[in-house]
Scaffold this motif. Structure first.
Motif, mmCIF file in Angstrom:
data_model
loop_
_atom_site.group_PDB
_atom_site.id
_atom_site.type_symbol
_atom_site.label_atom_id
_atom_site.label_comp_id
_atom_site.label_asym_id
_atom_site.label_seq_id
_atom_site.Cartn_x
_atom_site.Cartn_y
_atom_site.Cartn_z
ATOM 1 N N ALA A 154 0.916 -1.376 -0.036
ATOM 2 C CA ALA A 154 -0.210 0.040 0.047
ATOM 3 C C ALA A 154 0.906 1.296 -0.013
ATOM 4 C CB ALA A 154 -0.867 0.026 1.375
ATOM 5 N N HIS A 155 1.911 1.279 -0.452
ATOM 6 C CA HIS A 155 2.943 2.624 -0.490
ATOM 7 C C HIS A 155 3.103 2.981 -1.862
ATOM 8 C CE1 HIS A 155 4.031 0.923 3.395
ATOM 9 N NE2 HIS A 155 5.213 0.274 3.089
ATOM 10 N N VAL A 156 3.278 4.426 -1.973
ATOM 11 C CA VAL A 156 3.748 4.666 -3.408
ATOM 12 C C VAL A 156 4.920 4.442 -3.860
ATOM 13 C CG1 VAL A 156 3.861 7.045 -4.435
ATOM 14 C CG2 VAL A 156 2.224 7.032 -2.858
ATOM 15 N N GLU A 205 8.107 3.879 7.812
ATOM 16 C CA GLU A 205 6.533 3.690 7.901
ATOM 17 C C GLU A 205 6.097 4.293 6.539
ATOM 18 O OE1 GLU A 205 2.576 5.124 10.499
ATOM 19 O OE2 GLU A 205 4.390 5.397 11.171
ATOM 20 N N ASN A 206 6.547 5.613 6.160
ATOM 21 C CA ASN A 206 6.218 6.281 4.883
ATOM 22 C C ASN A 206 7.047 6.164 4.123
ATOM 23 O OD1 ASN A 206 3.222 6.557 5.780
ATOM 24 N ND2 ASN A 206 3.965 8.227 7.267
ATOM 25 N N PRO A 207 7.770 5.205 3.450
ATOM 26 C CA PRO A 207 8.934 5.265 2.555
ATOM 27 C C PRO A 207 8.715 6.022 1.204
ATOM 28 C CG PRO A 207 7.825 3.240 2.383
ATOM 29 C CD PRO A 207 7.210 4.065 3.404
ATOM 30 N N TRP A 209 4.941 10.664 1.697
ATOM 31 C CA TRP A 209 5.851 9.651 1.396
ATOM 32 C C TRP A 209 7.134 10.013 1.091
ATOM 33 C CZ3 TRP A 209 3.433 4.994 2.059
ATOM 34 C CH2 TRP A 209 2.162 4.964 2.321
ATOM 35 N N ILE A 210 8.136 10.491 2.105
ATOM 36 C CA ILE A 210 9.110 10.923 2.281
ATOM 37 C C ILE A 210 10.393 10.533 3.029
ATOM 38 C CG2 ILE A 210 7.906 13.474 1.846
ATOM 39 C CD1 ILE A 210 8.724 14.095 4.568
#
Length: 237
Positions: free
Chosen positions: A31-33, A170-172, A158-159
């Motif tokens: 579910a990541h960009v 967590e937000n790669p 996403w940074i």
């Protein structure tokens, strides 16, 4: 008979929860960009990148996507593919260090692409295509920080970048690895091989998940059939 019916309900509920857990885990894992392919040869020319943006919310839709391109190692000749329902705004930035090419010195490059006007519903995703004229050849990877805005005002950043050897944050941020450059034909072959390997791995992963879910479903059906047989036998007696 009441006890048998209660057992049957518990078996069905347990199986359904187990299957849902597997499906939820499979969805969360992807579910990541992300950027596709995830690898290219250094200095590659006339290629394209696809940025996949999934909607992770249960109730809100994605209404804005901001993609930030690196300017310390810029992509040259960036073009954005039209996307139904979405309007793309491209922002150029003057480079601190101009890039010399066979066609002259490049002093400006695309630093940001913002898509608005469209909508990604809960449980869905969109692919945004970006073409480039040339990739840099002086770095091992490119990081594309991305901001995802939802209809309820929430912004997912996403940074985050993981140091070598660390676990995925967590937000790669999407990362494109750049492999050693060779001749033009060798670079093209290498890129194709990497893409094929990634595709094969993705297919194998999807197959494994599918088989796991199918196994759970078959198990639940088998248990349900057994319980039904017990209830029917008791009725006959």
């Amino acid at each position: 008979m009441s006890s048998a019916r209660t057992s049957l309900r518990r078996i069905g509920l347990g199986g359904a929860l187990a299957a849902a857990a597997v499906l939820t885990a499979a969805g969360a894992a992807s579910a990541h960009v992300t950027v596709h392919p995830d690898s290219y040869a250094k200095g590659a020319t006339d290629g394209a990148l696809t940025f996949r943006v999934p909607d992770e919310s249960d109730t809100a839709s994605t209404t804005k996507v901001q993609l930030f391109l690196p300017t310390d190692h810029p992509l040259l000749g960036v073009l954005v593919s039209p996307h139904d329902g979405w309007t793309a705004k491209v922002t150029d930035t003057k480079l601190k260090t101009p890039v010399k090419t066979d066609d002259g010195t490049i002093t400006d490059a695309v630093s940001e692409i913002t898509w608005t006007g469209g909508k990604i519903g809960p449980g869905h995703y969109e692919d945004f295509d970006v073409a480039f004229g040339q990739l840099p050849d002086d770095t091992a990877q490119l990081t594309f920080k991305t901001l995802q805005t939802y209809s309820d005002g929430k912004v997912v950043r996403w940074i985050e970048e993981a140091a070598q050897g660390d676990e995925e944050p967590e937000n790669p941020a999407p990362v494109l690895k750049l492999t050693a450059a060779g001749t033009t034909s060798a670079s093209a072959s290498q890129t194709s091989a990497v893409a094929a390997k990634a595709s094969k791995a993705s297919a194998s992963d999807s197959t494994a998940r599918g088989l796991g879910v199918a196994g759970l479903v078959v198990g639940v059906l088998g248990l349900a059939a057994g319980a039904f047989a017990v209830v029917r036998s008791r009725r006959t007696q």
